[in-house]
Design a protein around this motif. Structure first.
Motif, PDB file in Angstrom:
ATOM      1  N   MET A 119       0.889  -1.165   0.190  1.00  0.00           N
ATOM      2  CA  MET A 119      -0.133  -0.077  -0.026  1.00  0.00           C
ATOM      3  C   MET A 119       1.038   1.139   0.034  1.00  0.00           C
ATOM      4  O   MET A 119       1.944   1.356   0.615  1.00  0.00           O
ATOM      5  CB  MET A 119      -1.010  -0.088   1.245  1.00  0.00           C
ATOM      6  CG  MET A 119      -2.110  -0.797   1.041  1.00  0.00           C
ATOM      7  SD  MET A 119      -2.657  -1.250   3.092  1.00  0.00           S
ATOM      8  CE  MET A 119      -3.886   0.181   2.686  1.00  0.00           C
ATOM      9  N   HIS A 152      -0.196   6.976   1.532  1.00  0.00           N
ATOM     10  CA  HIS A 152      -1.295   7.550   1.582  1.00  0.00           C
ATOM     11  C   HIS A 152      -2.572   6.600   1.880  1.00  0.00           C
ATOM     12  O   HIS A 152      -3.077   7.082   2.942  1.00  0.00           O
ATOM     13  CB  HIS A 152      -1.667   8.121   0.099  1.00  0.00           C
ATOM     14  CG  HIS A 152      -3.039   8.859   0.031  1.00  0.00           C
ATOM     15  ND1 HIS A 152      -4.267   7.920  -0.376  1.00  0.00           N
ATOM     16  CD2 HIS A 152      -3.626   9.885   0.153  1.00  0.00           C
ATOM     17  CE1 HIS A 152      -5.193   8.648  -0.334  1.00  0.00           C
ATOM     18  NE2 HIS A 152      -5.143   9.742   0.052  1.00  0.00           N
ATOM     19  N   GLU A 194      -6.332   4.546   5.487  1.00  0.00           N
ATOM     20  CA  GLU A 194      -7.036   3.456   5.803  1.00  0.00           C
ATOM     21  C   GLU A 194      -7.912   3.524   7.184  1.00  0.00           C
ATOM     22  O   GLU A 194      -9.038   3.217   7.319  1.00  0.00           O
ATOM     23  CB  GLU A 194      -5.991   2.269   6.330  1.00  0.00           C
ATOM     24  CG  GLU A 194      -6.595   1.071   6.338  1.00  0.00           C
ATOM     25  CD  GLU A 194      -6.867  -0.071   5.308  1.00  0.00           C
ATOM     26  OE1 GLU A 194      -6.879   0.697   4.114  1.00  0.00           O
ATOM     27  OE2 GLU A 194      -7.332  -1.055   5.308  1.00  0.00           O
ATOM     28  N   ASP A 241      -7.787  13.251   1.643  1.00  0.00           N
ATOM     29  CA  ASP A 241      -6.493  13.442   0.933  1.00  0.00           C
ATOM     30  C   ASP A 241      -5.879  14.636   1.783  1.00  0.00           C
ATOM     31  O   ASP A 241      -4.659  14.662   2.170  1.00  0.00           O
ATOM     32  CB  ASP A 241      -6.618  13.845  -0.248  1.00  0.00           C
ATOM     33  CG  ASP A 241      -7.081  12.809  -1.201  1.00  0.00           C
ATOM     34  OD1 ASP A 241      -6.950  11.708  -0.691  1.00  0.00           O
ATOM     35  OD2 ASP A 241      -7.354  13.006  -2.451  1.00  0.00           O
ATOM     36  N   VAL A 277      -2.414  14.775   4.173  1.00  0.00           N
ATOM     37  CA  VAL A 277      -0.986  15.573   3.767  1.00  0.00           C
ATOM     38  C   VAL A 277      -0.861  16.362   5.289  1.00  0.00           C
ATOM     39  O   VAL A 277       0.047  16.564   5.651  1.00  0.00           O
ATOM     40  CB  VAL A 277      -1.342  16.343   2.729  1.00  0.00           C
ATOM     41  CG1 VAL A 277      -0.234  17.630   2.717  1.00  0.00           C
ATOM     42  CG2 VAL A 277      -1.426  15.520   1.386  1.00  0.00           C
ATOM     43  N   TYR A 331       4.808  14.837  -1.035  1.00  0.00           N
ATOM     44  CA  TYR A 331       5.155  14.032  -2.075  1.00  0.00           C
ATOM     45  C   TYR A 331       5.306  12.470  -1.593  1.00  0.00           C
ATOM     46  O   TYR A 331       5.143  11.546  -2.204  1.00  0.00           O
ATOM     47  CB  TYR A 331       6.172  14.478  -3.291  1.00  0.00           C
ATOM     48  CG  TYR A 331       7.540  14.467  -2.411  1.00  0.00           C
ATOM     49  CD1 TYR A 331       7.855  15.490  -1.879  1.00  0.00           C
ATOM     50  CD2 TYR A 331       8.241  13.284  -2.579  1.00  0.00           C
ATOM     51  CE1 TYR A 331       9.388  15.478  -1.143  1.00  0.00           C
ATOM     52  CE2 TYR A 331       9.642  13.404  -1.732  1.00  0.00           C
ATOM     53  CZ  TYR A 331       9.752  14.323  -1.313  1.00  0.00           C
ATOM     54  OH  TYR A 331      11.338  14.472  -0.700  1.00  0.00           O
ATOM     55  N   ALA A 352       3.483  10.807   0.035  1.00  0.00           N
ATOM     56  CA  ALA A 352       2.121  10.238   0.146  1.00  0.00           C
ATOM     57  C   ALA A 352       2.322   8.965  -0.895  1.00  0.00           C
ATOM     58  O   ALA A 352       1.334   8.175  -0.750  1.00  0.00           O
ATOM     59  CB  ALA A 352       1.168  10.920   0.179  1.00  0.00           C
ATOM     60  N   GLN A 353       2.520   9.397  -2.235  1.00  0.00           N
ATOM     61  CA  GLN A 353       2.513   8.286  -3.174  1.00  0.00           C
ATOM     62  C   GLN A 353       3.648   7.243  -3.335  1.00  0.00           C
ATOM     63  O   GLN A 353       3.657   6.401  -3.938  1.00  0.00           O
ATOM     64  CB  GLN A 353       2.379   9.001  -4.628  1.00  0.00           C
ATOM     65  CG  GLN A 353       1.224   9.952  -4.631  1.00  0.00           C
ATOM     66  CD  GLN A 353      -0.114   9.220  -4.527  1.00  0.00           C
ATOM     67  OE1 GLN A 353      -0.501   8.013  -5.000  1.00  0.00           O
ATOM     68  NE2 GLN A 353      -1.078   9.767  -3.686  1.00  0.00           N
ATOM     69  N   ARG A 354       4.265   7.282  -2.342  1.00  0.00           N
ATOM     70  CA  ARG A 354       5.312   6.201  -2.271  1.00  0.00           C
ATOM     71  C   ARG A 354       5.171   5.125  -1.222  1.00  0.00           C
ATOM     72  O   ARG A 354       4.235   4.983  -0.762  1.00  0.00           O
ATOM     73  CB  ARG A 354       6.847   6.789  -1.509  1.00  0.00           C
ATOM     74  CG  ARG A 354       7.325   8.169  -2.337  1.00  0.00           C
ATOM     75  CD  ARG A 354       8.303   8.031  -2.601  1.00  0.00           C
ATOM     76  NE  ARG A 354       8.858   9.297  -3.455  1.00  0.00           N
ATOM     77  CZ  ARG A 354      10.078   9.552  -3.328  1.00  0.00           C
ATOM     78  NH1 ARG A 354      10.881   9.338  -2.494  1.00  0.00           N
ATOM     79  NH2 ARG A 354      10.418  10.626  -4.273  1.00  0.00           N
ATOM     80  N   TYR A 355       5.821   3.804  -1.543  1.00  0.00           N
ATOM     81  CA  TYR A 355       5.471   2.708  -0.880  1.00  0.00           C
ATOM     82  C   TYR A 355       6.465   2.814   0.486  1.00  0.00           C
ATOM     83  O   TYR A 355       7.707   3.387   0.502  1.00  0.00           O
ATOM     84  CB  TYR A 355       5.753   1.626  -1.761  1.00  0.00           C
ATOM     85  CG  TYR A 355       4.655   1.408  -2.579  1.00  0.00           C
ATOM     86  CD1 TYR A 355       3.634   0.618  -2.247  1.00  0.00           C
ATOM     87  CD2 TYR A 355       4.580   2.216  -3.885  1.00  0.00           C
ATOM     88  CE1 TYR A 355       2.486   0.524  -3.186  1.00  0.00           C
ATOM     89  CE2 TYR A 355       3.431   2.235  -4.734  1.00  0.00           C
ATOM     90  CZ  TYR A 355       2.510   1.045  -4.616  1.00  0.00           C
ATOM     91  OH  TYR A 355       1.440   1.101  -5.289  1.00  0.00           O
ATOM     92  N   ARG A 367      -0.198   7.043  11.252  1.00  0.00           N
ATOM     93  CA  ARG A 367      -1.426   6.297  10.995  1.00  0.00           C
ATOM     94  C   ARG A 367      -2.123   6.145  12.423  1.00  0.00           C
ATOM     95  O   ARG A 367      -3.505   6.358  12.497  1.00  0.00           O
ATOM     96  CB  ARG A 367      -0.925   4.864  10.501  1.00  0.00           C
ATOM     97  CG  ARG A 367      -2.357   3.815  10.712  1.00  0.00           C
ATOM     98  CD  ARG A 367      -1.786   2.620  10.297  1.00  0.00           C
ATOM     99  NE  ARG A 367      -0.718   1.950  11.272  1.00  0.00           N
ATOM    100  CZ  ARG A 367      -0.008   0.756  10.671  1.00  0.00           C
ATOM    101  NH1 ARG A 367      -0.436   0.227   9.702  1.00  0.00           N
ATOM    102  NH2 ARG A 367       0.815   0.355  11.568  1.00  0.00           N
TER     103      ARG A 367
END
Lengths: 325, 288
Positions: free
Chosen positions: A109, A112, A117, A132, A136, A147, A149-152, A168
């Motif tokens: 996942m 983000h 979740e 969203d 952030v 940026y 957020a879009q990484r693993y 989280r």
């Protein structure tokens, strides 16, 4: 006395162990009758050596493992015997930060999605845009950039992953956070960064936290109140100043003595503990610490020590102080 | 937040594509398989002769310009029959393995996640199925259900199911205990959310690889059943059946066994090569 956010009464968590197919079932008494109160807004440190049941206590409070007996009252609500379905909506009030930042994030996942979740589970926001924005915000709050957020998860370092784990945990806006050795898997330099982040968040969000660790200086740094555990029991409980300044229980004294002083010229008298922690399958009778205690008396082998109040906020479970009451 | 501001867009799928591109034999296999799929779709349009066009003036002829793969004992064009057989074999393979994969995955998820009596029952059932060699199990099922292509699909599905079941269960067991699933539980996620969002995706690469490899196997088993007279019945242009009739004329018309055999061989080989390539590309431990 301030409000109690969490009350634990005589909590017991036993793991069944069966030797062989037909062998009789024995119980590992990981947590054996712990009574604790956590005040609103404080950081309660729980220390003890490996296997003393501190992590089990944390997981039991989160209801990640079944509770054998006892009561857990969260915000005035008894949750120890509640079933999963009724508990689910209340789970957002209590969140956990895990020890291993490598294992606690789903590698499939994006950051983000990981942080969104909990918001999705509890339907906290109606629109995707709100989620969203919130993600952030949380990322920035724990010191990461938009940026990311879009990484693993595998693209991050241990400290950064732990920050994601913290974000989280904060996503549900919990009242109580249980941090199970949150920095022990990290480098020393990163540890302090993450600790400072936690202190900052605690202050800003007025959070309550149970901080589980084996590192005494880390606990001293962050906690207001400290609980020392040994073999499934609380042995001493007190404010940070009292407990570190005047340890009463022989076990606490030994723990603090084993703690190195960062000055090679200082030679101190050390009370060293001998032997290892006894098996939780067959804990010693009476005071569980008597097998390793330097000040062991006859009564220690027979009778479990009662809670003895030393000052208003400092209590100890030891026969040594019984007559002083 | 837009996704465009992210310059180095990384995704597991892109990573997979990058690794898969390096698997030369798998790419080759994939191309052949795509051609086979096209043939299966348009077989009746591209076949030069009808599959049941009898021509008693030219029986058992070897390959020639008019009949590329020669003719059979009734003078039918073998090339056309094998082209049309592609549709049957691929359909049987895909249907059977899809049914087997879905049922096996569902059972494996239940067994792995819920444990207890359900797990014991499901896994012992799989053990029973595993105890038989695949083809014997398929024959037993055909013996119960009777011959015919639908029953072949059922038989092959049943024998491919336990492999999926075991594979998925072991993957579930590993993922179920992971810290991130615990974390998910402490967030208050429901069982179905944990199962379908976290546990199943973790098992997915394994399922894909097993799926591809199983298709080859199933085509082989289906053809074997037809060869033994338990699957397709004449005059269906099934590869196993053509092979079986060709056996009678083995001495004076080798082409009748050679070409259907080659068709089976190439199809099965391609599925296995593709499966191998997918496995290597999906394995996170093999970087580049």
């Amino acid at each position: 006395m301030s409000d109690d956010i969490l009350k634990i009464r005589d909590l017991k968590v036993y793991y069944p162990v069966r030797k062989g197919m037909m062998g009789k079932v024995q119980y590992v008494k990981a947590v054996d009758g712990v009574t604790l109160n956590v005040h609103k807004g404080e950081v309660l440190g729980i220390v003890g050596e490996s296997g003393c049941g501190k992590s089990t206590l944390g997981k039991a409070v989160c209801k990640l493992i079944p509770v054998t007996d006892g009561e857990i009252e969260l915000n005035g609500l008894e949750i120890a015997k509640m079933n999963e379905k009724d508990l689910r909506p209340h789970r957002k009030e209590i969140q956990m930060i895990f020890q291993d930042p490598y294992a606690s994030l789903n590698p499939r996942m994006t950051v983000h999605d990981i942080i969104a979740e909990p918001m999705e589970i509890h339907n906290m926001y109606s629109s995707k845009e709100e989620v969203d924005t919130k993600v952030v915000e949380l990322l920035n709050e724990v010191g990461l950039d938009d940026y990311h957020a879009q990484r693993y998860p595998h693209e991050f370092s241990g400290g950064q992953r732990q920050r994601i784990g913290i974000a989280r945990a904060l996503a549900t806006e919990p009242d109580l956070i249980i941090a199970d050795e949150p920095v022990s898997a990290l480098d020393v330099s990163i540890q302090s960064q993450v600790l400072n982040l936690l202190s900052k968040l605690l202050k800003e969000r007025n959070l309550t936290m149970i901080f589980i660790a084996h590192d005494l200086s880390v606990v001293e740094h962050i906690s207001n109140r400290v609980v020392v555990m040994y073999l499934g029991n609380v042995v001493e409980e007190g404010t940070r100043e009292e407990l570190y300044g005047q340890p009463m229980h022989p076990y606490t004294q030994a723990l603090l003595d084993a703690h190195p002083i960062p000055d090679p010229t200082v030679r101190k008298e050390r009370v060293l503990l001998e032997g290892t922690i006894p098996s939780a399958l067959n804990p010693p009778s009476g005071c569980k610490f008597h097998t390793r205690c330097k000040k062991c008396m006859a009564i220690c082998k027979e009778k479990e020590p009662e809670k003895i109040q030393i000052t208003e906020n400092h209590s100890v479970y030891c026969h040594l102080y019984a007559e002083k009451q | 937040m837009s996704k465009d501001n992210n310059k180095v867009k990384f995704s597991r799928f892109n990573d997979f594509l990058r690794k898969f591109r390096k698997q030369k034999s798998a790419i080759f296999a994939l191309v052949i398989l795509l051609i086979l799929v096209l043939i299966a779709i348009f077989c009746y349009q591209i076949a030069p002769y009808g599959i049941n066009e009898y021509d008693y003036s030219s029986v058992l002829q070897g390959p020639s310009a008019a009949h590329w793969f020669g003719t059979d004992e009734f003078g039918r064009d073998l090339f056309s029959r094998i082209l049309c057989g592609t549709r049957i074999s691929l359909t049987v393979g895909l249907c059977a393995v899809t049914v087997g994969a879905i049922s096996g995955t569902v059972l494996g998820l239940i067994a792995g996640y819920y444990g207890g009596i359900a797990e014991s029952l499901i896994m012992r059932m799989c053990d029973v199925l595993f105890a038989f060699p695949g083809i014997i199990l398929a024959i037993a099922i055909i013996a119960i259900l009777g011959s015919g292509m639908t029953n072949v699909v059922i038989a092959v599905a049943v024998f491919s199911m336990p492999t999926f079941c075991r594979l998925v269960r072991s993957s579930v067991l590993a993922t179920k205990e992971s810290v991130y699933v615990q974390a998910e539980r402490s967030l208050g996620a429901t069982d179905s959310r944990i199962l379908f969002k976290h546990i199943l995706p973790a098992a997915f690469p394994n399922i894909i690889v097993q799926y591809t490899m199983s298709i080859g196997n199933s085509i082989m088993t289906a053809s074997s059943l037809s060869f033994l007279g338990m699957g397709a019945q004449a005059p269906t242009p099934e590869w196993g059946l053509i092979l079986s009739t060709g056996r009678t004329y083995m001495v004076n018309a080798v082409h009748m066994m050679l070409f259907p055999g080659l068709a089976i061989f190439i199809t099965v080989l391609c599925f296995n090569l593709l499966g191998d390539g997918l496995r290597d590309a999906l394995d996170p431990k093999l970087s580049d």
